[in-house]
Design a protein around this motif. Structure first.
Motif, PDB file in Angstrom:
ATOM      1  N   ARG A 198      13.727   6.990   0.813  1.00 59.47           N
ATOM      2  CA  ARG A 198      15.158   7.037   1.163  1.00 59.47           C
ATOM      3  C   ARG A 198      16.021   6.382   0.099  1.00 59.47           C
ATOM      4  NH1 ARG A 198      15.873   7.414   7.424  1.00 59.47           N
ATOM      5  NH2 ARG A 198      17.802   6.274   7.110  1.00 59.47           N
ATOM      6  N   ARG A 199      15.368   5.839  -0.911  1.00 55.86           N
ATOM      7  CA  ARG A 199      16.149   5.138  -1.944  1.00 55.86           C
ATOM      8  C   ARG A 199      16.747   6.129  -2.941  1.00 55.86           C
ATOM      9  NH1 ARG A 199      11.646   0.381  -2.778  1.00 55.86           N
ATOM     10  NH2 ARG A 199      11.954  -0.535  -0.715  1.00 55.86           N
ATOM     11  N   THR A 200      17.943   5.793  -3.405  1.00 54.51           N
ATOM     12  CA  THR A 200      18.646   6.625  -4.375  1.00 54.51           C
ATOM     13  C   THR A 200      19.144   5.724  -5.507  1.00 54.51           C
ATOM     14  OG1 THR A 200      20.802   6.253  -3.359  1.00 54.51           O
ATOM     15  CG2 THR A 200      19.504   8.103  -2.487  1.00 54.51           C
TER      16      THR A 200
ATOM     17  N   ALA B  23      12.734  -1.219 -13.444  1.00 55.06           N
ATOM     18  CA  ALA B  23      11.703  -1.460 -12.421  1.00 55.06           C
ATOM     19  C   ALA B  23      12.400  -1.914 -11.144  1.00 55.06           C
ATOM     20  CB  ALA B  23      10.711  -2.515 -12.883  1.00 55.06           C
ATOM     21  N   HIS B  24      12.234  -1.140 -10.080  1.00 53.40           N
ATOM     22  CA  HIS B  24      12.901  -1.466  -8.812  1.00 53.40           C
ATOM     23  C   HIS B  24      11.886  -1.916  -7.776  1.00 53.40           C
ATOM     24  CE1 HIS B  24      14.999  -0.548  -4.921  1.00 53.40           C
ATOM     25  NE2 HIS B  24      15.875  -1.293  -5.545  1.00 53.40           N
ATOM     26  N   GLN B  25      12.024  -3.186  -7.316  1.00 57.48           N
ATOM     27  CA  GLN B  25      11.151  -3.792  -6.305  1.00 57.48           C
ATOM     28  C   GLN B  25       9.698  -3.781  -6.771  1.00 57.48           C
ATOM     29  OE1 GLN B  25      12.865  -5.249  -4.122  1.00 57.48           O
ATOM     30  NE2 GLN B  25      14.735  -4.068  -3.878  1.00 57.48           N
TER      31      GLN B  25
ATOM     32  N   LEU C 201       6.255   5.753 -13.949  1.00 63.03           N
ATOM     33  CA  LEU C 201       4.916   5.200 -14.176  1.00 63.03           C
ATOM     34  C   LEU C 201       4.430   4.465 -12.932  1.00 63.03           C
ATOM     35  CD1 LEU C 201       3.049   4.662 -16.865  1.00 63.03           C
ATOM     36  CD2 LEU C 201       3.765   2.307 -16.432  1.00 63.03           C
ATOM     37  N   GLU C 202       3.175   4.651 -12.605  1.00 62.31           N
ATOM     38  CA  GLU C 202       2.528   3.997 -11.454  1.00 62.31           C
ATOM     39  C   GLU C 202       1.109   3.625 -11.866  1.00 62.31           C
ATOM     40  OE1 GLU C 202       2.468   3.085  -8.245  1.00 62.31           O
ATOM     41  OE2 GLU C 202       4.633   3.178  -8.127  1.00 62.31           O
ATOM     42  N   ASN C 203       0.602   2.539 -11.315  1.00 58.73           N
ATOM     43  CA  ASN C 203      -0.785   2.214 -11.655  1.00 58.73           C
ATOM     44  C   ASN C 203      -1.795   2.917 -10.756  1.00 58.73           C
ATOM     45  OD1 ASN C 203      -0.229   0.630  -9.448  1.00 58.73           O
ATOM     46  ND2 ASN C 203      -1.344  -1.152 -10.171  1.00 58.73           N
TER      47      ASN C 203
ATOM     48  N   VAL D 165       9.243   1.878 -14.258  1.00 58.06           N
ATOM     49  CA  VAL D 165       7.948   1.222 -14.036  1.00 58.06           C
ATOM     50  C   VAL D 165       7.753   0.994 -12.533  1.00 58.06           C
ATOM     51  CG1 VAL D 165       6.577  -0.833 -14.547  1.00 58.06           C
ATOM     52  CG2 VAL D 165       8.187   0.057 -16.264  1.00 58.06           C
ATOM     53  N   GLY D 166       6.608   1.426 -11.989  1.00 61.80           N
ATOM     54  CA  GLY D 166       6.359   1.287 -10.545  1.00 61.80           C
ATOM     55  C   GLY D 166       7.314   2.182  -9.775  1.00 61.80           C
ATOM     56  N   CYS D 167       7.345   3.456 -10.156  1.00 63.11           N
ATOM     57  CA  CYS D 167       8.386   4.372  -9.647  1.00 63.11           C
ATOM     58  C   CYS D 167       8.165   4.791  -8.202  1.00 63.11           C
ATOM     59  CB  CYS D 167       8.465   5.611 -10.534  1.00 63.11           C
ATOM     60  SG  CYS D 167       6.928   6.552 -10.528  1.00 63.11           S
TER      61      CYS D 167
ATOM     62  N   GLY E 247      -0.296   4.284 -15.295  1.00 64.06           N
ATOM     63  CA  GLY E 247      -0.318   3.273 -16.354  1.00 64.06           C
ATOM     64  C   GLY E 247      -0.014   1.923 -15.727  1.00 64.06           C
ATOM     65  N   GLU E 248      -0.333   0.872 -16.437  1.00 59.02           N
ATOM     66  CA  GLU E 248      -0.255  -0.486 -15.905  1.00 59.02           C
ATOM     67  C   GLU E 248       1.021  -1.195 -16.396  1.00 59.02           C
ATOM     68  OE1 GLU E 248      -1.912  -2.505 -13.755  1.00 59.02           O
ATOM     69  OE2 GLU E 248      -0.345  -3.871 -14.437  1.00 59.02           O
ATOM     70  N   ALA E 249       1.773  -1.776 -15.453  1.00 61.55           N
ATOM     71  CA  ALA E 249       3.015  -2.478 -15.802  1.00 61.55           C
ATOM     72  C   ALA E 249       2.768  -3.651 -16.748  1.00 61.55           C
ATOM     73  CB  ALA E 249       3.705  -2.980 -14.534  1.00 61.55           C
ATOM     74  N   LEU E 250       1.603  -4.281 -16.621  1.00 61.97           N
ATOM     75  CA  LEU E 250       1.326  -5.462 -17.447  1.00 61.97           C
ATOM     76  C   LEU E 250       0.789  -5.094 -18.824  1.00 61.97           C
ATOM     77  CD1 LEU E 250      -0.305  -7.761 -14.733  1.00 61.97           C
ATOM     78  CD2 LEU E 250       2.075  -7.692 -15.491  1.00 61.97           C
TER      79      LEU E 250
ATOM     80  N   GLY F 249       0.824  -1.202   0.000  1.00 66.38           N
ATOM     81  CA  GLY F 249       0.000   0.000   0.000  1.00 66.38           C
ATOM     82  C   GLY F 249       0.861   1.256   0.000  1.00 66.38           C
ATOM     83  N   HIS F 250       0.217   2.408   0.193  1.00 71.30           N
ATOM     84  CA  HIS F 250       0.969   3.668   0.113  1.00 71.30           C
ATOM     85  C   HIS F 250       0.789   4.494   1.373  1.00 71.30           C
ATOM     86  CE1 HIS F 250       0.542   2.408  -4.142  1.00 71.30           C
ATOM     87  NE2 HIS F 250       1.807   2.752  -4.157  1.00 71.30           N
ATOM     88  N   GLU F 251       0.871   3.813   2.519  1.00 73.06           N
ATOM     89  CA  GLU F 251       0.768   4.544   3.782  1.00 73.06           C
ATOM     90  C   GLU F 251       2.055   5.334   4.013  1.00 73.06           C
ATOM     91  OE1 GLU F 251      -0.500   2.236   7.113  1.00 73.06           O
ATOM     92  OE2 GLU F 251      -2.276   1.508   6.068  1.00 73.06           O
TER      93      GLU F 251
END
Ligand SMILES: C[S@@+](CC[C@H](N)C(=O)[O-])C[C@H]1O[C@@H](n2cnc3c(N)ncnc32)[C@H](O)[C@@H]1O
Length: 275
Positions: free
Chosen positions: A28-30, A118-120, A74-76, A51-53, A101-104, A17-19
């Motif tokens: 914190r990711r670089t 695409a990271h994680q 891009l994020e869904n 993808v899934g940024c 947008g959708e990764a699939l 989720g996006h809590e």
């Protein structure tokens, strides 16, 4: 049994989720701590799709490296893009685009990008092979597809508090109930083969929390994340009660303040040259 139409994308529920705790952790990711394996092939002016940024901190680092090349995150769902756009503004980056947008079922023409990253993300998808095929489709011949994913079963920590093992068991059950694969790193080679990627290099790098500040931050952030409503609702369907989650969160906080705490997250990395 899968009786569905194989051409229709079936997005998986995103377990984290996006809590606030999750977005803060991803924020914190670089590029340096999460995409070092990709950096040697990057050149100024390249166009990159992320993808899934998520909240976009890696995306914006990559945009700085590739400038004046166009970067698209891009994020869904919209939720993490609010943070991504404000991070872009704070950095004075008016060029990078963040869109849904959708990764699939990537909303781009064939051969649109030099690098598709695409990271994680693959670990959260029910059809990671299809996602790789889509990434390869929108990448130009000679370009790069780059993917990095953790492996929950291979994570290691000290002290070995039973509540953390309980967390791992519950998390993996919840992710699999969502149709996702939490032990993704070990499957990257298999997924690449199934996707028909030919020129592939596979590496591993780890995140390591091994000092007081890092362990405090990681343990408390995990406690907040798994005590949150998003996970509670999914855990309940796997038999995880409110008491279980309270115990797990307390375990994370105890681990966070242990003077000898140590945690290792191994990440598989796949770098494929597109033909
Ligand atoms: C673990 S987060 C990683 C975010 C970012 N790449 C990072 O490392 O900071 C996974 C992201 O993938 C996104 N995601 C999940 N399923 C997706 C799908 N089917 N299409 C596009 N994005 C998706 C989620 O919304 C989430 O922001």
């Amino acid at each position: 049994m899968d009786t569905g139409d194989s051409t229709t994308a079936r997005p998986t529920r995103y377990t984290h989720g996006h809590e606030v705790a999750t977005l803060a952790s991803h924020g914190r990711r670089t590029a340096a701590n999460s995409a070092a394996y990709l950096l040697p092939v990057l050149e100024r002016g390249m166009r990159l799709l992320d993808v899934g940024c998520g909240p976009g901190t890696i995306t914006l680092d990559l945009a700085e490296i590739l400038a004046p090349g166009q970067v698209v995150g891009l994020e869904n769902v919209e939720a993490p893009l609010v943070a991504a756009r404000s991070a872009a503004q704070a950095r004075g980056d008016a060029r990078t685009q963040f869109r849904t947008g959708e990764a699939l079922d990537l909303p781009f023409d064939d051969d649109s990008f030099d690098v598709v990253h695409a990271h994680q993300v693959l670990q959260h998808l029910s059809e990671p092979v299809r996602a790789l095929q889509e990434m390869a489709r929108v990448c130009r011949p000679g370009g790069w597809v780059a993917v990095r994913d953790a492996d929950y079963a291979a994570m290691a920590w000290h002290p070995e508090l039973p509540e953390l093992e309980e967390w791992r068991t519950l998390y993996r059950a919840v992710a699999r109930a969502n149709g996702a694969e939490p032990d993704a790193a070990r499957r990257l080679r298999a997924w690449a083969l199934a996707a028909g990627l030919e020129e592939v290099s596979l590496t591993v790098s780890a995140w390591n929390y091994a000092d007081t500040e890092a362990c405090r931050w990681w343990g408390n952030s995990q406690a907040d994340r798994y005590a949150g409503a998003t996970f509670a609702e999914q855990a309940a369907r796997q038999g995880g009660t409110a008491e279980d989650l309270e115990r797990i969160a307390a375990g994370w906080r105890a681990w966070a303040s242990a003077p000898d705490a140590w945690f290792m997250i191994p990440n598989g990395e796949l770098l494929a040259r597109i033909r």
